[in-house]
Design a protein around this motif. Structure first.
Motif, PDB file in Angstrom:
ATOM      1  N   ARG A 136      -5.729  11.325   1.993  1.00 36.67           N
ATOM      2  CA  ARG A 136      -6.735  11.011   2.899  1.00 36.67           C
ATOM      3  C   ARG A 136      -6.529  12.274   4.086  1.00 36.67           C
ATOM      4  NH1 ARG A 136      -3.925   8.286   6.817  1.00 36.67           N
ATOM      5  NH2 ARG A 136      -5.769   9.314   8.474  1.00 36.67           N
ATOM      6  N   SER A 196      -0.151   7.910  -0.223  1.00 36.42           N
ATOM      7  CA  SER A 196      -2.068   7.027   0.030  1.00 36.42           C
ATOM      8  C   SER A 196      -1.658   7.378  -1.571  1.00 36.42           C
ATOM      9  CB  SER A 196      -2.843   7.745   1.120  1.00 36.42           C
ATOM     10  OG  SER A 196      -4.580   7.297   0.665  1.00 36.42           O
ATOM     11  N   SER A 205      -9.478   5.989   1.799  1.00 42.54           N
ATOM     12  CA  SER A 205      -8.197   5.287   2.516  1.00 42.54           C
ATOM     13  C   SER A 205      -7.382   4.435   1.402  1.00 42.54           C
ATOM     14  CB  SER A 205      -7.977   5.374   3.988  1.00 42.54           C
ATOM     15  OG  SER A 205      -8.917   4.263   4.526  1.00 42.54           O
ATOM     16  N   ARG A 232     -10.040  10.161   9.381  1.00 41.63           N
ATOM     17  CA  ARG A 232     -10.841   8.837   9.068  1.00 41.63           C
ATOM     18  C   ARG A 232     -10.846   7.823  10.248  1.00 41.63           C
ATOM     19  NH1 ARG A 232      -9.148   3.118   8.572  1.00 41.63           N
ATOM     20  NH2 ARG A 232     -10.522   2.121   7.410  1.00 41.63           N
ATOM     21  N   ASP A 249      -1.067   9.648   4.554  1.00 42.97           N
ATOM     22  CA  ASP A 249      -1.371  10.827   2.672  1.00 42.97           C
ATOM     23  C   ASP A 249       0.028  11.271   2.074  1.00 42.97           C
ATOM     24  OD1 ASP A 249      -3.357  12.676   1.910  1.00 42.97           O
ATOM     25  OD2 ASP A 249      -1.749  14.451   2.156  1.00 42.97           O
ATOM     26  N   TYR A 294      -1.771   7.004  10.662  1.00 44.09           N
ATOM     27  CA  TYR A 294      -1.991   6.341   9.730  1.00 44.09           C
ATOM     28  C   TYR A 294      -1.180   4.882  10.538  1.00 44.09           C
ATOM     29  CZ  TYR A 294       3.051   7.179  10.804  1.00 44.09           C
ATOM     30  OH  TYR A 294       4.367   6.933  11.784  1.00 44.09           O
TER      31      TYR A 294
END
Length: 234
Positions: free
Chosen positions: A221, A212, A168, A224, A209, A144
């Motif tokens: 998530r 999220s 996201s 990414r 996540d 993150y």
């Protein structure tokens, strides 16, 4: 029959007002600009109040499906070559990112260079001096980005990023009032743009996540990758 309809109507109204996030979203949709763009805006921007949404409007933009699946694959193939040689890091020099790999690329293949020209054309003024290397940031599924403002030493008034592999949520928070917030839904293959006040007066980060959510809905998530263009400070 009429009594039943009245009772159902009252129950629906009651549920709507019990969910303040839903109420804010519907209020924002009705209060925003008229025309097709207003509905599109409501799909990707959501905030704690109409006032905070009014502050960032015009300074943030998310263009859904900016690239195709084929273009996403081309970008991924190019950046994966450099990324797979690195390990995910779980600390950062300024403690802004957790669970990441990153690299910079100056040279791109024909297809990817064409994509990046499109990004620059829609995100930056024609005469804006651009930072040459493109920043590539790979977030692990458990990674993150903490709230931060990019240094003015390395970045000008605009940041533009392509989102690969995963949806996201990016959260913007006023630097001087952490109780307000604006969430941007960054769908896979979208392009986000932060300009001026959204760039200098708001922190931004990517939610982990377990946090999220967008407008009360879970946004799972996964890994990414963001491909980020910036202009130079002036």
């Amino acid at each position: 029959m009429m009594a039943l309809l009245i009772r159902v109507s009252k129950q629906v109204q009651r549920k709507s007002f019990q969910n303040p996030l839903l109420y804010r979203l519907s209020s924002e949709c009705s209060a925003s600009r008229k025309g097709p763009e207003s509905k599109e805006e409501c799909k990707w921007m959501f905030g704690s109040s109409q006032d905070i949404l009014a502050v960032v409007r015009g300074h943030v933009e998310v263009r859904q499906n900016f690239i195709s699946e084929e273009e996403e694959n081309e970008l991924f193939k190019e950046v994966e070559t450099g990324l797979r040689k690195k390990r995910y890091e779980f600390d950062h020099w300024d403690d802004a990112i957790h669970g990441y790999r990153e690299t910079e690329r100056l040279q791109w293949g024909v297809t990817c260079e064409s994509i990046l020209r499109r990004v620059r054309a829609v995100a930056f003024p024609e005469d804006s001096p651009l930072l040459g290397p493109v920043h590539v940031l790979d977030l692990d599924k458990d990674g993150y980005i903490k709230p931060h403002i990019d240094s003015v030493k390395f970045c000008g008034s605009t940041i533009a990023g392509l989102s690969l592999l995963s949806d996201s949520v990016m959260r913007l928070t006023p630097e001087n009032k952490s109780t307000d917030w604006v969430d941007l839904l960054l769908s896979r293959r979208s392009l986000y743009i932060l300009r001026d006040d959204a760039r200098f007066k708001f922190t931004h980060g990517i939610l982990k996540d377990e946090e999220s959510f967008f407008s009360g809905q879970k946004v799972p998530r996964h890994r990414r990758i963001s491909v980020i263009c910036r202009n130079l400070p002036v």
